[in-house]
Each structure stands twice: as C-alpha cells, then as structure tokens.
Write a protein that holds these residues in place. Structure first.
Motif, PDB file in Angstrom:
ATOM      1  N   SER A  29       0.829  -1.204   0.000  1.00 56.75           N
ATOM      2  CA  SER A  29       0.000   0.000   0.000  1.00 56.75           C
ATOM      3  C   SER A  29       0.860   1.248   0.000  1.00 56.75           C
ATOM      4  CB  SER A  29      -0.897   0.021   1.245  1.00 56.75           C
ATOM      5  OG  SER A  29      -1.778  -1.063   1.231  1.00 56.75           O
ATOM      6  N   ILE A  30       0.307   2.284  -0.578  1.00 58.60           N
ATOM      7  CA  ILE A  30       0.932   3.609  -0.573  1.00 58.60           C
ATOM      8  C   ILE A  30      -0.124   4.593  -0.100  1.00 58.60           C
ATOM      9  CG2 ILE A  30       1.752   5.478  -2.037  1.00 58.60           C
ATOM     10  CD1 ILE A  30       3.055   3.428  -3.816  1.00 58.60           C
ATOM     11  N   SER A  31       0.252   5.445   0.827  1.00 59.70           N
ATOM     12  CA  SER A  31      -0.626   6.523   1.272  1.00 59.70           C
ATOM     13  C   SER A  31       0.141   7.837   1.162  1.00 59.70           C
ATOM     14  CB  SER A  31      -1.073   6.301   2.714  1.00 59.70           C
ATOM     15  OG  SER A  31      -1.886   5.167   2.806  1.00 59.70           O
ATOM     16  N   THR A  32      -0.523   8.830   0.656  1.00 59.37           N
ATOM     17  CA  THR A  32       0.086  10.152   0.505  1.00 59.37           C
ATOM     18  C   THR A  32      -1.009  11.195   0.681  1.00 59.37           C
ATOM     19  OG1 THR A  32       1.509  11.493  -0.912  1.00 59.37           O
ATOM     20  CG2 THR A  32      -0.238  10.246  -2.013  1.00 59.37           C
ATOM     21  N   GLU A  33      -0.647  12.436   0.538  1.00 64.40           N
ATOM     22  CA  GLU A  33      -1.624  13.522   0.594  1.00 64.40           C
ATOM     23  C   GLU A  33      -1.454  14.413  -0.627  1.00 64.40           C
ATOM     24  OE1 GLU A  33      -0.618  15.216   4.380  1.00 64.40           O
ATOM     25  OE2 GLU A  33      -2.084  13.965   5.436  1.00 64.40           O
ATOM     26  N   ILE A  34      -2.565  14.727  -1.262  1.00 64.21           N
ATOM     27  CA  ILE A  34      -2.567  15.715  -2.338  1.00 64.21           C
ATOM     28  C   ILE A  34      -2.640  17.068  -1.637  1.00 64.21           C
ATOM     29  CG2 ILE A  34      -3.774  16.532  -4.382  1.00 64.21           C
ATOM     30  CD1 ILE A  34      -5.126  13.723  -4.481  1.00 64.21           C
ATOM     31  N   THR A  35      -1.594  17.872  -1.791  1.00 62.80           N
ATOM     32  CA  THR A  35      -1.463  19.105  -1.015  1.00 62.80           C
ATOM     33  C   THR A  35      -1.390  20.315  -1.940  1.00 62.80           C
ATOM     34  OG1 THR A  35      -0.236  17.857   0.646  1.00 62.80           O
ATOM     35  CG2 THR A  35      -0.055  20.236   0.749  1.00 62.80           C
ATOM     36  N   ALA A  71      -8.055   1.955  -5.049  1.00 62.17           N
ATOM     37  CA  ALA A  71      -7.516   3.269  -4.691  1.00 62.17           C
ATOM     38  C   ALA A  71      -8.678   4.119  -4.195  1.00 62.17           C
ATOM     39  CB  ALA A  71      -6.856   3.922  -5.907  1.00 62.17           C
ATOM     40  N   TRP A  72      -8.407   4.985  -3.220  1.00 60.66           N
ATOM     41  CA  TRP A  72      -9.460   5.824  -2.689  1.00 60.66           C
ATOM     42  C   TRP A  72      -8.898   7.158  -2.223  1.00 60.66           C
ATOM     43  CZ3 TRP A  72      -7.404   1.557  -0.454  1.00 60.66           C
ATOM     44  CH2 TRP A  72      -6.855   1.684   0.815  1.00 60.66           C
ATOM     45  N   ILE A  73      -9.798   8.133  -2.165  1.00 57.55           N
ATOM     46  CA  ILE A  73      -9.465   9.473  -1.693  1.00 57.55           C
ATOM     47  C   ILE A  73     -10.353   9.762  -0.490  1.00 57.55           C
ATOM     48  CG2 ILE A  73     -11.068  10.641  -3.271  1.00 57.55           C
ATOM     49  CD1 ILE A  73      -8.852  12.847  -3.477  1.00 57.55           C
ATOM     50  N   SER A  74      -9.824  10.554   0.443  1.00 55.25           N
ATOM     51  CA  SER A  74     -10.561  10.882   1.668  1.00 55.25           C
ATOM     52  C   SER A  74     -10.729  12.386   1.806  1.00 55.25           C
ATOM     53  CB  SER A  74      -9.826  10.325   2.890  1.00 55.25           C
ATOM     54  OG  SER A  74      -9.681   8.924   2.777  1.00 55.25           O
ATOM     55  N   ASN A 128     -15.076   9.262   2.127  1.00 55.61           N
ATOM     56  CA  ASN A 128     -14.175   8.460   1.297  1.00 55.61           C
ATOM     57  C   ASN A 128     -14.864   8.116  -0.016  1.00 55.61           C
ATOM     58  OD1 ASN A 128     -11.929   7.851   3.290  1.00 55.61           O
ATOM     59  ND2 ASN A 128     -13.717   7.106   4.409  1.00 55.61           N
ATOM     60  N   ALA A 129     -14.080   7.990  -1.078  1.00 52.42           N
ATOM     61  CA  ALA A 129     -14.614   7.574  -2.376  1.00 52.42           C
ATOM     62  C   ALA A 129     -13.585   6.707  -3.084  1.00 52.42           C
ATOM     63  CB  ALA A 129     -14.961   8.784  -3.235  1.00 52.42           C
ATOM     64  N   LEU A 130     -14.059   5.625  -3.682  1.00 54.63           N
ATOM     65  CA  LEU A 130     -13.190   4.729  -4.434  1.00 54.63           C
ATOM     66  C   LEU A 130     -13.010   5.236  -5.858  1.00 54.63           C
ATOM     67  CD1 LEU A 130     -14.485   1.182  -3.419  1.00 54.63           C
ATOM     68  CD2 LEU A 130     -12.284   2.198  -2.827  1.00 54.63           C
ATOM     69  N   PHE A 131     -11.790   5.104  -6.359  1.00 56.05           N
ATOM     70  CA  PHE A 131     -11.535   5.377  -7.768  1.00 56.05           C
ATOM     71  C   PHE A 131     -12.051   4.200  -8.586  1.00 56.05           C
ATOM     72  CE2 PHE A 131      -8.467   8.243  -5.885  1.00 56.05           C
ATOM     73  CZ  PHE A 131      -8.456   9.314  -6.752  1.00 56.05           C
ATOM     74  N   PRO A 186      -6.101  13.068   1.589  1.00 55.62           N
ATOM     75  CA  PRO A 186      -5.411  11.773   1.632  1.00 55.62           C
ATOM     76  C   PRO A 186      -5.770  10.905   0.429  1.00 55.62           C
ATOM     77  CG  PRO A 186      -6.389  12.304   3.758  1.00 55.62           C
ATOM     78  CD  PRO A 186      -6.927  13.295   2.773  1.00 55.62           C
ATOM     79  N   LEU A 187      -4.739  10.312  -0.171  1.00 56.08           N
ATOM     80  CA  LEU A 187      -4.885   9.412  -1.312  1.00 56.08           C
ATOM     81  C   LEU A 187      -4.189   8.103  -0.957  1.00 56.08           C
ATOM     82  CD1 LEU A 187      -5.453   8.801  -4.372  1.00 56.08           C
ATOM     83  CD2 LEU A 187      -3.229   9.837  -4.841  1.00 56.08           C
ATOM     84  N   SER A 188      -4.888   6.993  -1.130  1.00 53.84           N
ATOM     85  CA  SER A 188      -4.330   5.679  -0.799  1.00 53.84           C
ATOM     86  C   SER A 188      -4.521   4.731  -1.966  1.00 53.84           C
ATOM     87  CB  SER A 188      -4.997   5.089   0.439  1.00 53.84           C
ATOM     88  OG  SER A 188      -4.833   5.952   1.545  1.00 53.84           O
ATOM     89  N   MET A 189      -3.528   3.856  -2.163  1.00 49.79           N
ATOM     90  CA  MET A 189      -3.588   2.839  -3.223  1.00 49.79           C
ATOM     91  C   MET A 189      -3.088   1.521  -2.662  1.00 49.79           C
ATOM     92  SD  MET A 189      -2.214   4.910  -6.575  1.00 49.79           S
ATOM     93  CE  MET A 189      -0.965   5.905  -5.788  1.00 49.79           C
ATOM     94  N   GLN A 190      -3.745   0.440  -3.062  1.00 45.99           N
ATOM     95  CA  GLN A 190      -3.293  -0.892  -2.666  1.00 45.99           C
ATOM     96  C   GLN A 190      -2.988  -1.681  -3.931  1.00 45.99           C
ATOM     97  OE1 GLN A 190      -6.011  -3.843  -0.908  1.00 45.99           O
ATOM     98  NE2 GLN A 190      -4.469  -4.105   0.696  1.00 45.99           N
ATOM     99  N   PHE A 191      -1.799  -2.264  -3.964  1.00 50.43           N
ATOM    100  CA  PHE A 191      -1.323  -2.999  -5.131  1.00 50.43           C
ATOM    101  C   PHE A 191      -1.263  -4.489  -4.827  1.00 50.43           C
ATOM    102  CE2 PHE A 191       0.417   1.247  -5.233  1.00 50.43           C
ATOM    103  CZ  PHE A 191       0.134   1.655  -6.519  1.00 50.43           C
TER     104      PHE A 191
END
Length: 195
Positions: A29-35, A71-74, A128-131, A186-191
C-alpha cells in the motif's frame, strides 16, 4: 472415530495447500496527501495539476504481475488543528469540496500522460470515495510494472478541480482567509503483487 481423524487430516492439508498458494501473492500500500494552497488557485472550478512520485522498495523483478487492487481518496485533513477544530472540520467538510478528480500515469516527459483513474462526480460525497475505471494496471488492463522507471518509481499526474463555493468556505472557516491555507486530501492505493 476414523472419519473424524480423516476429516481433521483433510482440513490440515487443505489449509496447508491454501497457505502455500497465498504465499505467492503480496499486497503493498501507498498513502500520501494531495497538497495545495487554496489562495494560490484561481478557484474558478477549473482543473489544476499536481505531480506525485512513488518509490517501491520491494524488488519487483521477480514478480509475474503487479496490478492496482483499489484506490481511494478521503476528505480534507490538516495537521495544524487541535482536536476540537478537527472534529468541527471533519463534520463540516467532505469530498463535496472536489468537483472532479482524474489521475494519469506519467511514463516519460516526451510522452503524453496516460489516463488511469477517476472518481465519478456523483460519488464525491461523504468522507471516502473509491476510484474506478482503471484503464491501465488492473487485472483486466495489464501490468503496472510497464509504467515504472528504472528506479521502480511510479509518477502520476492528478488533475483536480474544486467546487468554488466549498473551497472558499474552507478558506474562510478553516484558515480565516490567510495567505497560506493548505488543504490536504489523503490518497491511498493498494497494489496486488504476484510471484
């Protein structure tokens, strides 16, 4: 009695077989923030772009495939608020501050970005919303390793448009209309990685 022992042996064998199969699949998983700083934007509802780059530490060469599982955004967060302010903002601001969001993969500077993900605008509500619409790098649309550079980095371009009223309200209520009003999404992705 024999049937009971036979049943237990069969269950142990099936558990061993299942665990052997699952040991070839890993999730990362990767978590980051769109800033971004709201006062620097035109705030006219038009899209703007933000670039992010992710480095994968796991050796990806032995893998047979790497795909995006989800992947989802919060909703917006901030690290400068106290607990009371956080509760207020958490209840007052959701994903309706976003008008649209699309994500592209940047393969190189010389090639156009490749359309990858979106959240349908009608789903930009709540926390939260899923891509959806994984055009590349999904189990249906190929291997994400094809889009990484030699350093195992994935570069994405996020095209984001804000709802002008909600962005102005955030600037006013959260930042008192100061020159610096950083919004973090917050943006998260699971691979899924298979060997």
């Amino acid at each position: 009695m024999r049937k009971g022992i036979l049943f237990i042996i069969m269950m142990l064998l099936s558990v061993c077989a299942l665990s052997a199969c699952s040991s070839d699949v890993h999730y990362d998983s990767i978590s980051t923030e769109i800033t971004f700083n709201i006062p620097e934007l035109k705030n006219d509802g038009e899209p703007f772009k933000i670039h992010q780059r992710f480095q994968f530490d796991r050796d990806l060469i032995p893998l047979s495939s790497m795909t995006l599982e989800e992947a989802w955004i919060s909703s917006p967060v901030s690290d400068k608020w106290d607990d009371e302010s956080l509760a207020l903002v958490d209840n007052a601001f959701g994903l309706n501050v976003i008008k649209s969001i699309n994500v592209y993969i940047v393969k190189s500077e010389n090639e156009p970005a490749i359309y990858w993900l979106l959240v349908p605008p009608r789903q930009l509500t709540g926390k939260n919303a899923l891509f959806s619409a994984f055009n590349v790098g999904s189990s249906t649309y190929g291997d994400l390793r094809d889009y990484l550079d030699n350093y195992q980095q994935l570069e994405i371009e996020i095209e984001l448009a804000l709802e002008p009223y909600e962005a102005s309200r955030y600037w006013r209520d959260v930042c008192d209309m100061s020159e610096t009003c950083i919004m973090k999404l917050p943006l998260s992705m699971q691979f899924k990685m298979e060997e």
